[in-house]
Design a protein around this motif. Structure first.
Motif, PDB file in Angstrom:
ATOM      1  N   GLU A 145       5.688  20.169   1.187  1.00 24.02           N
ATOM      2  CA  GLU A 145       6.316  18.862   1.384  1.00 24.02           C
ATOM      3  C   GLU A 145       5.319  17.754   1.078  1.00 24.02           C
ATOM      4  OE1 GLU A 145       9.436  17.673   4.520  1.00 24.02           O
ATOM      5  OE2 GLU A 145       7.547  16.987   5.387  1.00 24.02           O
ATOM      6  N   VAL A 146       5.803  16.726   0.400  1.00 23.85           N
ATOM      7  CA  VAL A 146       4.996  15.566   0.057  1.00 23.85           C
ATOM      8  C   VAL A 146       5.688  14.333   0.635  1.00 23.85           C
ATOM      9  CG1 VAL A 146       4.027  14.168  -1.808  1.00 23.85           C
ATOM     10  CG2 VAL A 146       4.194  16.649  -2.074  1.00 23.85           C
ATOM     11  N   THR A 147       4.965  13.551   1.446  1.00 28.41           N
ATOM     12  CA  THR A 147       5.523  12.342   2.057  1.00 28.41           C
ATOM     13  C   THR A 147       4.868  11.122   1.451  1.00 28.41           C
ATOM     14  OG1 THR A 147       5.893  13.531   4.143  1.00 28.41           O
ATOM     15  CG2 THR A 147       5.961  11.123   4.218  1.00 28.41           C
ATOM     16  N   VAL A 148       5.679  10.211   0.921  1.00 26.62           N
ATOM     17  CA  VAL A 148       5.205   8.958   0.329  1.00 26.62           C
ATOM     18  C   VAL A 148       5.650   7.823   1.240  1.00 26.62           C
ATOM     19  CG1 VAL A 148       5.256   7.452  -1.691  1.00 26.62           C
ATOM     20  CG2 VAL A 148       5.406   9.938  -1.979  1.00 26.62           C
TER      21      VAL A 148
ATOM     22  N   LEU B 165       0.856  -1.186   0.000  1.00 26.40           N
ATOM     23  CA  LEU B 165       0.000   0.000   0.000  1.00 26.40           C
ATOM     24  C   LEU B 165       0.892   1.236   0.000  1.00 26.40           C
ATOM     25  CD1 LEU B 165      -2.939   1.129   0.269  1.00 26.40           C
ATOM     26  CD2 LEU B 165      -2.493   1.258   2.732  1.00 26.40           C
ATOM     27  N   ILE B 166       0.680   2.111  -0.958  1.00 33.85           N
ATOM     28  CA  ILE B 166       1.439   3.359  -1.067  1.00 33.85           C
ATOM     29  C   ILE B 166       0.518   4.512  -0.695  1.00 33.85           C
ATOM     30  CG2 ILE B 166       2.824   4.839  -2.554  1.00 33.85           C
ATOM     31  CD1 ILE B 166       4.001   2.053  -2.085  1.00 33.85           C
ATOM     32  N   THR B 167       0.902   5.292   0.311  1.00 35.30           N
ATOM     33  CA  THR B 167       0.089   6.428   0.742  1.00 35.30           C
ATOM     34  C   THR B 167       0.841   7.732   0.502  1.00 35.30           C
ATOM     35  OG1 THR B 167       0.910   6.499   3.040  1.00 35.30           O
ATOM     36  CG2 THR B 167      -0.899   4.982   2.559  1.00 35.30           C
ATOM     37  N   VAL B 168       0.085   8.796   0.277  1.00 36.91           N
ATOM     38  CA  VAL B 168       0.667  10.126   0.049  1.00 36.91           C
ATOM     39  C   VAL B 168       0.062  11.099   1.049  1.00 36.91           C
ATOM     40  CG1 VAL B 168       0.933  12.035  -1.580  1.00 36.91           C
ATOM     41  CG2 VAL B 168       1.032   9.674  -2.404  1.00 36.91           C
ATOM     42  N   HIS B 169       0.916  11.822   1.765  1.00 39.71           N
ATOM     43  CA  HIS B 169       0.479  12.857   2.706  1.00 39.71           C
ATOM     44  C   HIS B 169       1.070  14.183   2.248  1.00 39.71           C
ATOM     45  CE1 HIS B 169      -0.696  14.789   6.433  1.00 39.71           C
ATOM     46  NE2 HIS B 169       0.532  15.234   6.564  1.00 39.71           N
ATOM     47  N   ALA B 170       0.204  15.154   1.958  1.00 41.82           N
ATOM     48  CA  ALA B 170       0.663  16.438   1.423  1.00 41.82           C
ATOM     49  C   ALA B 170      -0.288  17.549   1.863  1.00 41.82           C
ATOM     50  CB  ALA B 170       0.747  16.384  -0.099  1.00 41.82           C
ATOM     51  N   PRO B 171      -0.061  18.145   3.042  1.00 40.31           N
ATOM     52  CA  PRO B 171      -0.917  19.234   3.519  1.00 40.31           C
ATOM     53  C   PRO B 171      -0.960  20.387   2.514  1.00 40.31           C
ATOM     54  CG  PRO B 171       0.532  18.462   5.264  1.00 40.31           C
ATOM     55  CD  PRO B 171       1.007  17.815   4.001  1.00 40.31           C
ATOM     56  N   ALA B 172      -2.142  20.951   2.336  1.00 37.76           N
ATOM     57  CA  ALA B 172      -2.379  22.116   1.474  1.00 37.76           C
ATOM     58  C   ALA B 172      -2.289  21.797  -0.017  1.00 37.76           C
ATOM     59  CB  ALA B 172      -1.422  23.267   1.800  1.00 37.76           C
TER      60      ALA B 172
END
Length: 246
Positions: free
Chosen positions: A115-118, A73-80
């Motif tokens: 910032e983008v966190t994968v 499972l690949i998730t992406v967290h990117a506020p705004a």
């Protein structure tokens, strides 16, 4: 502004053998994202699990790969930022081969550095992460960015363990996710929603602190059964009440 990438994974001192079936193959998580774009433009975030060592991306914890393959499972967290088509996708990893490339769309309407966190998970177990940055200007143009990676301390989970991950998206906004053998999708809550419900119960309705806190938690409870709403709490005597002066 030049974008970059950092990573986190298990190191030599981290816990291994989270799954039965051997140590598994060496894999790396690779994410490619433009380092600069114009506000309102969509750019691709391309994610792939590659076989072997090397310097690209972030090394993942070892995990077994049967002949039929394994789902990550690949998730992406990117506020705004706006992420399409969704915040998480699954990818199949086969023995000795690179995975297919997953594509996420990234759109930013607010100028600045984002910032983008994968992150990669296997049956709810955290394997590693890559962090990218993208600079957004009102009248800028899209430009591809280089890749960098840095080894960081592990965050790994064995069967039976559960960890609540809390990420701050911005003023009054938090994302909660339970990391365990069962993988729960991230849930975003606005702290203001809990505060409004709490003070409505405590001040307007005159409920004791304990009842007001419980009612506020129920008000933001997720309908799909995700238990992360329980992270909100108010500390004090449950029998305490509030009195207003006129």
């Amino acid at each position: 502004m030049v974008g970059g990438e950092s990573s986190r994974t298990g190191g030599p001192g981290s816990r291994q053998n989270c799954f039965q079936g051997g140590e598994g193959e060496r894999r790396r998580l690779v994410a490619e994202l433009a380092e600069h774009t114009a506000a309102g433009e969509e750019v691709p975030l391309q994610v792939q699990i590659v076989a072997g060592g090397g310097s690209r991306g972030a090394p993942l914890r070892l995990f077994p790969v049967p002949e039929t393959g394994v789902q990550l499972l690949i998730t992406v967290h990117a506020p705004a930022l706006i992420i399409t088509p969704k915040l998480q996708q699954e990818v199949t990893v086969l023995p000795g081969r690179d995975s297919d490339v997953l594509r996420f769309g990234i759109q930013a309407n607010q100028p600045g550095l984002h910032e983008v966190t994968v992150r990669a998970f296997r049956v709810g177990t955290f394997l590693g992460e890559v962090r990218c940055q993208i600079s957004v200007d009102p009248g800028g143009t899209s430009r591809g960015g280089p890749q960098y990676s840095t080894e960081l301390e592990t965050l790994a989970f064995d069967p039976g363990e559960v960890t609540l991950q809390v990420l701050r998206n911005g003023p009054g906004s938090f994302t909660f996710q339970l990391l365990s053998e069962t993988c729960y999708a991230p849930v975003t809550y606005q702290a203001r929603d809990f505060a409004d419900a709490f003070y409505d119960q405590l001040i307007t309705r005159g409920k004791p602190l304990g009842q007001a806190s419980l009612a506020a938690r129920q008000a933001i409870r997720s309908p799909d059964g995700d238990p992360t709403w329980l992270a909100y709490a108010v500390y004090g005597s449950p029998a305490a009440t509030a009195h207003t002066r006129t």
